[in-house]
Structure formats: structure tokens, C-alpha cells
Design an enzyme around this catalytic site. Structure first.
Site, PDB file in Angstrom:
ATOM      1  N   SER A  19       2.779   0.963   6.983  1.00  0.00           N
ATOM      2  CA  SER A  19       3.376   2.155   7.575  1.00  0.00           C
ATOM      3  C   SER A  19       2.471   2.680   8.678  1.00  0.00           C
ATOM      4  O   SER A  19       1.257   2.799   8.507  1.00  0.00           O
ATOM      5  CB  SER A  19       3.556   3.231   6.500  1.00  0.00           C
ATOM      6  N   GLY A  20       3.071   2.976   9.852  1.00  0.00           N
ATOM      7  CA  GLY A  20       2.301   3.474  10.983  1.00  0.00           C
ATOM      8  C   GLY A  20       1.792   2.394  11.904  1.00  0.00           C
ATOM      9  O   GLY A  20       1.103   2.675  12.886  1.00  0.00           O
ATOM     10  N   THR A  50       8.698   0.303  14.247  1.00  0.00           N
ATOM     11  CA  THR A  50       9.914   0.909  14.806  1.00  0.00           C
ATOM     12  C   THR A  50       9.908   0.825  16.330  1.00  0.00           C
ATOM     13  O   THR A  50      10.910   0.463  16.954  1.00  0.00           O
ATOM     14  CB  THR A  50      10.038   2.381  14.355  1.00  0.00           C
ATOM     15  N   ASN A  72       2.212   8.375   8.827  1.00  0.00           N
ATOM     16  CA  ASN A  72       3.047   8.069   9.984  1.00  0.00           C
ATOM     17  C   ASN A  72       4.026   9.208  10.238  1.00  0.00           C
ATOM     18  O   ASN A  72       4.754   9.613   9.331  1.00  0.00           O
ATOM     19  CB  ASN A  72       3.806   6.756   9.707  1.00  0.00           C
ATOM     20  N   SER A 113       8.019   7.476  10.122  1.00  0.00           N
ATOM     21  CA  SER A 113       8.074   6.328   9.218  1.00  0.00           C
ATOM     22  C   SER A 113       9.516   5.970   8.858  1.00  0.00           C
ATOM     23  O   SER A 113      10.286   6.831   8.427  1.00  0.00           O
ATOM     24  CB  SER A 113       7.287   6.636   7.936  1.00  0.00           C
ATOM     25  N   SER A 114       9.880   4.704   9.035  1.00  0.00           N
ATOM     26  CA  SER A 114      11.212   4.241   8.618  1.00  0.00           C
ATOM     27  C   SER A 114      11.246   4.174   7.092  1.00  0.00           C
ATOM     28  O   SER A 114      10.465   3.454   6.486  1.00  0.00           O
ATOM     29  CB  SER A 114      11.504   2.843   9.190  1.00  0.00           C
ATOM     30  N   GLY A 131       7.471   0.013   6.195  1.00  0.00           N
ATOM     31  CA  GLY A 131       6.038  -0.139   5.963  1.00  0.00           C
ATOM     32  C   GLY A 131       5.630   0.016   4.514  1.00  0.00           C
ATOM     33  O   GLY A 131       6.213   0.782   3.750  1.00  0.00           O
ATOM     34  N   GLU A 143       3.587   1.497   1.635  1.00  0.00           N
ATOM     35  CA  GLU A 143       2.970   2.803   1.402  1.00  0.00           C
ATOM     36  C   GLU A 143       2.402   2.840  -0.013  1.00  0.00           C
ATOM     37  O   GLU A 143       2.901   2.175  -0.919  1.00  0.00           O
ATOM     38  CB  GLU A 143       4.009   3.934   1.538  1.00  0.00           C
TER      39      GLU A 143
END
Length: 475
Positions: A157-158, A162, A204, A207-208, A435, A437
């Protein structure tokens, strides 16, 4: 024993072996009577202890390389140092064979212009410095030559997945040649999906919280004819609870910041601080995001994707009803020694939610405070305790939001999907894996997300290694 002189580059083995310990690069500043003074990659300068283990650094690891396949020190420390050196020189992209490694710069770089798109057009990987456009162009060229292709974008994540996905789509739309309405529609799907499926997490700000696979369809001439989006594993638990310093999905904050006072009045909405579902993370504002401006972009994108005004208003009503349901407060009591629940603020919450959802208020009240069990052809209705009632409310909200999200994706597909016989088109699939996490408190949904992430990552690695072996050792 390694003999070193001033100016030599060496690897410093970690003093203590831990799970994630790796060697650190360093340059010798002084070597005198067995004592060595070094300046390491972390910026620290110190004398090495006599027992500290060191190794000579390969010349290819000193300045860094564009393709890490050519590294002489092809180990974890060598890869990490190479990425660090290039990142410090503002080179965020590095190849490992046909894999592109991207390090998030957390800033806008001037490397995604129309000139850059033309520069990477019809170029083989390796002809120009590493770039996301090179990967997208390679996929496009291979599709025209060999058939269907897929781009997998993965990472923690981050990491910038995206944005990388959007850049791939931007490049493919630009080089397909037509610059048609369908290309614009595909690009405009991003702000909608991000608003309803992305959120601020600890790691993030965008974050998606769902996975998506975008299948872009091209005709035999290489022009975009349509696309289809598949979504999976939306994190529905975020709608009802968020960890500290996190937010709910962007769309809730966008509507409260961007709607007109008249629209808010009709939906009986106030500031974000008034809603339980939005304040649990104690992070109403997200630095660098303009919720009001983004709401304007979302509405514009919805028009491009053929959402009419009644469609948009129905979505707003559902979002408002979710916020009202989240403010329901219950009081537990007992009826004939059986736990029961009473909604204490029904006028402010239940009445508003039932009106917006267009359901009967009494039936909604019963659904939240009682349950019906079917046994041997008979129905038995029992009351729920306060905690159970709130669990039912949360489950209802998650179900409503989940179905709305599926409907939004279907609505987007109705605008961008052009049904054709498979033999009439070729495709490039872009897989954006959400991502990895690791929160203080991880839900079952997060386990599913992390498991899917790891499983897809392992599949990706096995496939790439197999591909490299075929290229290096053809039969």
C-alpha cells in the site's frame, strides 16, 4: 580477508542477523593499521570493529544500473542499493529484465508529458531509460504481434499502483490513434472508482480498498473499441469502522464538502463531524486533497459515463441514508427476561434513512431490532440485544454500499463496453492489485486482501522466472 584502500566501496554485513537485515554499502574513507573508517549509504561515518565482516563491492553496484539483471552483486542488498542510488538521482524507474520496479516519489514529476509519450512510442524495452510508458508500449506492440497481453501492477500500500494504472491507461489511450469519446470515457472511470473504492489509510492517502481488472479491447487496426472493468474484494468493513488516523471512503467527505446547501437540505445532511461512520478514525481532513473540487470532478465524470441526474441523485440518497443509519443509537432492555432493543433517536436517524431508501419505517425498525427464524415450516420472531442490533445495522449498511458499488461498475461498463465477437478484437488487461496492509487490528476482509495479494504476487514471480528461462535457454 578483504584488503581495502581509501575510496574503495564495500558491503558491510549486518552486525546482528535478523529477519529483514541486509548488508549496507559504504565507501572507505581511511584504512590505517587494520582500522577502517567508512561512510555508509545511510550517511553515517564510523570506524569498523575488527570483527565486522566486509565484502568487496562489484563495480556495477557502485554507480547503479538501469537493468538490475546486469548487476554483479545480484542479491537483496545489491538490488536495494541500486534502487536507492537511482532514487537519490530522481530516477524512480528501474528494470529487472521485463519487470519494471517503480519507487513512489510522492511528488509530481515532469516525465509524463505528450512529448514523453511520443518518445517511447514503438521503442523496445531498454532502448530508452526505464519508464512506465515503455511497459505499456511493449504490451501494445506485443498485442498487435502476438495477441492478448496483461500488465500486472502489484506492491505494498502506497507504492503507487493506482497512479501507475492510470498512466498505463493514459498511454494506451494516447497511442491508439483515434482520440475518440470511448477513450475519454475509459479515463473518466478512474475518478469515480477512486471516490467510491479508495480511502486514506495510515500508509497511503489514496489507498485502493478493492481490486480491479481493466480489459481494454482493440480492433485489428489497434484502435480502442471499448473496455470492461471487473472489481473484487471491496473492503466493506471500512464503511462502518476505521482505525486511528484513517478515513472512510472518499465519496462521503466529497459529497459533504461539494454539495449545494439545497441538496444538503433535501438529504438532511450536516458537517462530517456529525456522523459516527466518519469520525472513528479522527481524520476528517486529508492533507493534499480538496474534497469539494473532487466532488465536482466526480459529477463531471459521471456525466461522461452516461449517469443521468436521477441516477446521481439516487446514489446521493443512498450515501446520505448510510450516514443517517450510522447515527442510530440504541438502548437495551428486557421483555420477559429476553434482551430487547429500542432505537432512542429514531426521528433523527431511522425516519430520515427510511425516507431516503424509500422503505417502510416500521419494517426497517423491526429489521434492525428483531430477527425471524424459519423452522419446520414455522416462523419464530425474537428480539435482539443492543449489541446485536448495531451489528445488524452495520451488516445492512455494508450490504447496501457493496451492491451500490457493483451497480456503479456495471453502469460504467454499460457505457464503455462494446460487445464484439472475440475474433474481432484483441485486448490488454491491466490488473491493479490492492496493496498489502498490516493494521493493529486486521479484519477477515484484510486477510482475504493480503492472501490474494500474496498469491497473485507469487504467480507473477513464477511466470516471470519461467519467461526468463525460456528466453535465456530456448529449446
Amino acid at each position: 580477508m578483504v584488503i581495502v584502500t581509501k575510496g574503495d566501496f564495500i558491503w558491510l554485513e549486518p552486525e546482528h542477523r535478523r529477519e529483514f537485515s541486509v548488508a549496507v554499502g559504504a565507501q572507505v574513507q581511511m584504512a590505517d593499521a587494520g582500522r577502517i573508517l567508512v561512510h555508509d549509504d545511510d550517511g553515517d561515518e564510523y570506524w569498523l570493529s575488527p570483527e565486522r565482516r566486509i565484502k568487496a563491492m562489484h563495480p556495477s553496484s557502485i554507480q547503479g544500473v538501469e537493468d538490475m539483471i546486469s548487476l554483479g552483486d545480484l542479491h537483496e542488498a545489491g538490488i536495494m542499493r541500486n534502487l536507492l542510488i537511482r532514487y537519490k538521482e530522481h530516477f524512480i524507474y528501474t528494470y529487472t529484465g521485463s519487470i519494471l520496479v517503480a519507487v513512489n516519489p510522492y511528488q509530481i514529476l515532469p516525465i509524463y508529458t505528450a512529448e514523453q509519450i511520443q518518445l517511447y512510442r514503438s521503442k523496445k524495452i531498454g532502448e530508452l531509460p526505464p519508464h512506465i510508458f515503455a511497459i505499456a508500449d511493449n504490451a501494445y506492440s506485443n498485442m498487435k504481434r502476438y495477441g492478448d497481453q496483461c500488465v500486472i501492477i502489484s506492491g505494498e500500500s502506497g507504492a503507487g499502483k493506482t497512479e501507475s494504472t492510470k498512466l498505463c491507461l493514459q498511454y494506451l489511450a494516447a497511442i491508439s490513434g483515434q482520440h475518440s469519446w470511448i477513450e475519454q470515457q475509459i479515463l473518466e472511470s478512474n475518478p469515480i472508482l477512486e471516490a467510491f473504492g479508495n480511502a486514506k489509510t495510515i500508509r497511503n492517502d489514496n489507498s485502493s480498498r478493492f481490486g480491479k481488472y481493466i480489459d481494454i479491447h482493440f480492433n485489428k487496426q489497434g484502435f480502442i473499441e471499448g473496455a470492461k472493468i471487473e472489481q473484487y474484494l471491496l473492503e466493506k468493513s471500512r464503511i462502518v469502522s476505521q482505525a486511528h488516523d484513517e478515513r472512510n471512503y472518499h465519496i462521503f467527505y466529497c459529497i459533504l464538502a461539494g454539495m449545494s446547501q439545497e441538496e444538503k437540505r433535501k438529504l438532511e445532511l450536516q458537517d462530517p463531524t456529525n456522523y459516527f461512520y466518519l469520525i472513528q478514525g479522527k481524520s476528517i481532513k486529508c492533507e493534499g486533497r480538496d474534497d469539494a473540487a473532487e466532488f465536482s470532478d466526480i459529477r463531471s465524470a459521471m456525466k461522461v459515463l452516461m449517469f443521468n441526474e436521477p441516477d446521481v441523485w439516487e446514489v446521493l440518497k443512498i450515501l446520505a441514508s448510510i450516514l443517517h443509519l450510522g447515527n442510530i443509537q440504541v438502548s437495551g432492555h428486557q421483555i420477559k427476561n429476553i434482551d430487547a432493543t429500542h432505537i432512542v433517536n429514531a426521528v433523527q436517524t431511522l425516519q430520515r434513512a427510511s425516507r431516503l431508501l424509500e422503505v417502510n419505517e416500521r419494517e426497517l425498525n423491526l429489521a434492525l431490532t428483531s430477527r425471524t427464524i424459519f423452522m419446520r415450516g414455522e416462523t419464530v420472531t425474537t428480539t435482539l440485544g443492543a449489541e446485536q442490533s448495531l451489528d445488524v445495522r452495520d451488516a445492512l449498511v455494508k450490504g447496501i454500499y457493496g451492491r451500490m458499488f457493483v451497480w456503479i461498475v456495471a453502469k460504467i461498463n454499460a457505457a464503455i463496453f462494446n460487445p464484439m465477437e472475440k475474433k474481432e478484437y484483441m485486448s490488454i488487461g491491466v490488473l491493479d492489485i490492492f496493496g498489502f496492509e498490516n493494521f493493529d487490528k486486521n479484519s477477515f476482509e484484510q486477510l482475504c486482501i493480503n492472501y490474494a495479494n500474496e498469491a497473485l504476487q507469487q504467480f507473477f514471480i513464477r511466470h516471470i522466472f519461467k519467461l526468463e528461462q525460456v528466453q535465456k535457454y530456448p529449446h
